[in-house]
Design an enzyme around this catalytic site. Structure first.
Site, short mmCIF file in Angstrom:
data_model
loop_
_atom_site.label_atom_id
_atom_site.label_comp_id
_atom_site.label_asym_id
_atom_site.label_seq_id
_atom_site.Cartn_x
_atom_site.Cartn_y
_atom_site.Cartn_z
N ASN A 233 0.59 -1.00 0.25
CA ASN A 233 0.19 0.12 -0.24
C ASN A 233 0.89 1.02 0.03
O ASN A 233 2.13 1.21 -0.09
CB ASN A 233 -0.57 0.13 0.90
CG ASN A 233 -0.47 -0.18 2.22
OD1 ASN A 233 0.99 0.71 2.62
ND2 ASN A 233 -0.10 -0.65 4.03
N ASP A 302 -4.71 -6.47 5.01
CA ASP A 302 -5.59 -7.08 6.20
C ASP A 302 -5.75 -8.67 5.61
O ASP A 302 -5.81 -9.73 6.04
CB ASP A 302 -6.90 -5.99 5.49
CG ASP A 302 -7.13 -4.77 6.75
OD1 ASP A 302 -6.21 -4.51 7.82
OD2 ASP A 302 -8.19 -3.97 5.39
N LYS A 312 7.59 -17.78 -10.77
CA LYS A 312 6.83 -16.61 -10.86
C LYS A 312 5.27 -17.80 -11.71
O LYS A 312 5.65 -18.01 -12.91
CB LYS A 312 7.90 -15.35 -12.17
CG LYS A 312 6.66 -14.95 -12.61
CD LYS A 312 8.09 -13.96 -13.75
CE LYS A 312 7.05 -13.04 -14.38
NZ LYS A 312 7.68 -12.41 -15.34
N ASP A 331 -3.94 -9.61 13.62
CA ASP A 331 -4.30 -8.01 13.85
C ASP A 331 -3.33 -7.25 15.45
O ASP A 331 -3.26 -7.72 15.69
CB ASP A 331 -5.46 -7.07 14.29
CG ASP A 331 -6.01 -5.61 13.95
OD1 ASP A 331 -4.44 -5.39 15.55
OD2 ASP A 331 -6.71 -5.58 13.82
N ILE A 332 -2.12 -7.19 14.60
CA ILE A 332 -1.14 -7.14 15.25
C ILE A 332 -1.45 -6.17 16.68
O ILE A 332 -1.10 -6.30 17.83
CB ILE A 332 0.28 -6.37 14.83
CG1 ILE A 332 0.29 -7.10 13.63
CG2 ILE A 332 1.35 -5.88 16.05
CD1 ILE A 332 1.33 -6.57 12.37
N PHE A 352 -3.36 3.51 15.27
CA PHE A 352 -3.67 5.13 14.61
C PHE A 352 -4.97 4.42 13.75
O PHE A 352 -4.97 2.83 13.17
CB PHE A 352 -2.22 5.03 13.60
CG PHE A 352 -1.52 6.20 13.69
CD1 PHE A 352 -0.90 5.88 14.70
CD2 PHE A 352 -1.75 6.77 12.95
CE1 PHE A 352 -0.02 7.21 15.77
CE2 PHE A 352 -0.94 8.08 13.47
CZ PHE A 352 -0.26 8.32 14.79
N LYS A 366 -13.08 2.83 16.22
CA LYS A 366 -11.79 1.43 16.04
C LYS A 366 -11.10 1.48 17.56
O LYS A 366 -10.19 0.57 17.99
CB LYS A 366 -10.70 2.61 14.93
CG LYS A 366 -10.19 1.31 14.24
CD LYS A 366 -9.59 1.94 13.01
CE LYS A 366 -9.99 1.18 11.70
NZ LYS A 366 -9.60 2.00 10.45
N LYS A 370 -10.88 -2.33 19.32
CA LYS A 370 -9.26 -2.71 19.37
C LYS A 370 -8.52 -2.76 20.57
O LYS A 370 -7.48 -2.89 20.82
CB LYS A 370 -8.76 -1.33 18.39
CG LYS A 370 -8.36 -1.53 16.99
CD LYS A 370 -7.57 -2.17 16.20
CE LYS A 370 -7.31 -2.10 14.20
NZ LYS A 370 -7.17 -3.04 13.52
#
Ligand code: CTP
Length: 436
Positions: A233, A302, A312, A331-332, A352, A366, A370
């Site tokens: 990302n 995710d 390849k 989810d760390i 964050f 969130k 969390k």
């Protein structure tokens, strides 16, 4: 005018003071080839907002001229204890006294082995050593940037001198490793000007986080599809790196677990490079036990490809992309926030939230999902890859907005907010407090 332009370039972009604004630094040069780097350091100090008074030994004059340092500092350079030119307002014409009285710090860069030995014994046969000896110990800190050949640096006499100078209250800024002007390779190079600047800025920061151990995740993760392709990302890692730097400046020990980014490691920070979300989880879990604060800024993927190909993937002529199956990554942050070390109150967790809209509502949800005491919201598309950001801090007490500024400045403000919360944190954080 030039200074004004440079200072604007160095600014945080929101009219905030420069890193060394209002500081006056006496920059001392002793003899060594690293004097050429002192010229850049002088410029960097001025760009960061300080005024600089240069003092040079006779040996330093063999390597660089006072005219160069005068042009860069914008002030006449002092080289002799017999120089009777007045310094500032004082009428007593004693440079060795007056130069240090106005200083917020004396930085000796380069500090040669010989000059170190001189300082150690309190010798004072030139202006620079005389000035160091005559400085008020409790008011004017002395910072040393050693620079010498690797054998000279490793010599027991030098190491003994370094240890004793630190015991006498000097701050030793460390040395670099690598190719030396003499042709040898090893420890003893003077740090680069930007590294010295980072250390000098850090030196002046209040040590609000002394004794804390920060664990920070930063950057994207990379999930392999095959040996040459993957999913990642747009996270640049800049916010997480800035937080690591700010926490170290505030006196914390910092470990930074970084996804694939090409950013310089902040000075004094331990960096662990990882690639995938699973690598990041492992690296974090292993270190969370020893941390007191966990800040999760990483944009963790995710999902990962369930079975990455060992070879390849080739086009088969059908015009169809091969079907890929995905598995959700752990989810760390949520895992760490629910671990015993966090629920017992020994580890303070900060999450964050990168959102594209409805920041407040999404970030509030969130934080509760969390189970973290503090969550920092930001609009992802407005900040990914950029040097500026705006943050929304949410905890059980309410919401605090940190308006748009440089990521480093925001990181310093966030670190201050974390320090405030640590100071009033109950011995054990009950889940009820987090949910409140
Ligand atoms: N996070 C994490 N591990 C993951 C996913 C996210 O540690 N597998 C952390 C991030 O580092 C950040 C917080 O969780 O501190 C929120 O990340 P974000 O990407 O905003 O949210 P997601 O949990 O992925 O939720 P969604 O995609 O639904 O917004």
């Amino acid at each position: 005018m030039t200074n004004q332009v440079n200072q604007m370039e160095m600014g945080h972009g929101d009219g905030a003071p420069l890193d060394l604004e209002g500081k006056h630094i006496v920059l001392g040069l002793s003899g060594g080839i690293a004097c050429y780097k002192a010229a850049e350091l002088c410029r960097a100090l001025i760009k960061a907002g300080s005024t600089v008074q240069v003092v040079m030994t006779a040996a330093a004059e063999q390597f660089i001229t006072p005219v160069t340092m005068q042009a860069l500092s914008g002030r006449p350079v002092f080289t002799s204890q017999w120089d009777s030119r007045p310094v500032g307002e004082s009428a007593n014409s004693m440079a060795h006294i007056n130069l240090s009285r106005q200083a917020d710090a004396i930085v000796i860069a380069p500090c040669s082995a010989d000059f170190m030995a001189k300082l150690l014994h309190g010798r004072a046969d030139d202006l620079l050593s005389l000035m160091c000896l005559a400085r008020p110990l409790d008011k004017v800190p002395l910072l040393l940037a050693p620079a010498m050949n690797r054998e000279m640096y490793a010599h027991p006499a030098t190491q003994r001198n370094l240890a004793q100078l630190q015991a006498d209250g000097a701050t030793v800024l460390g040395v670099g490793t690598g190719f030396q002007a003499c042709g040898e390779t090893g420890d003893g190079r003077m740090l680069e000007p930007e590294q010295l600047l980072e250390d000098i800025v850090a030196f002046f920061m209040p040590k609000l986080l002394a004794g804390q151990r920060f664990l920070v995740t930063a950057g994207p993760t990379y999930e392999a599809i095959d040996p040459v392709r993957g999913i990642t990302n747009l996270s640049s890692g800049k916010m997480g790196f800035a937080i690591a730097r700010a926490a170290r400046e505030a006196g914390a020990e910092v470990t930074l677990v970084a996804g694939p980014v090409s950013l310089q490691t902040p000075r004094g920070v331990t960096r662990i490079d990882v690639k995938s979300a699973q690598d990041m989880l492992e690296a974090v879990v292993r270190r969370a036990q020893d941390a007191t604060v966990f800040v999760a800024t990483a944009a963790v993927a995710d999902w990962r490809v369930s079975a990455p190909s060992g070879q390849k993937l080739k086009k088969d002529g059908s015009g169809q992309m091969p079907a890929l199956a995905f598995t959700e990554n752990a989810d760390i942050l949520a895992n760490v926030a629910q671990s015993a070390v966090a629920t017992s109150g020994a580890l303070y967790c900060v999450g964050f939230a990168a959102e594209s809209q409805d920041l407040l509502e999404n970030a509030q949800a969130k934080r509760l999902r969390k189970k973290v005491p503090l969550l920092v919201g930001n609009i992802g598309p407005d900040t990914f890859g950029q040097d500026h950001n705006a943050l929304l801090l949410l905890d059980a007490q309410g919401v605090l907005e940190l308006p748009r500024a440089s990521k480093l400045l925001l990181a310093r403000r966030l670190v201050r907010e974390i320090a405030l919360r640590l100071a009033r944190q109950p011995a054990a954080l009950s889940p009820a407090i987090i949910q409140a």
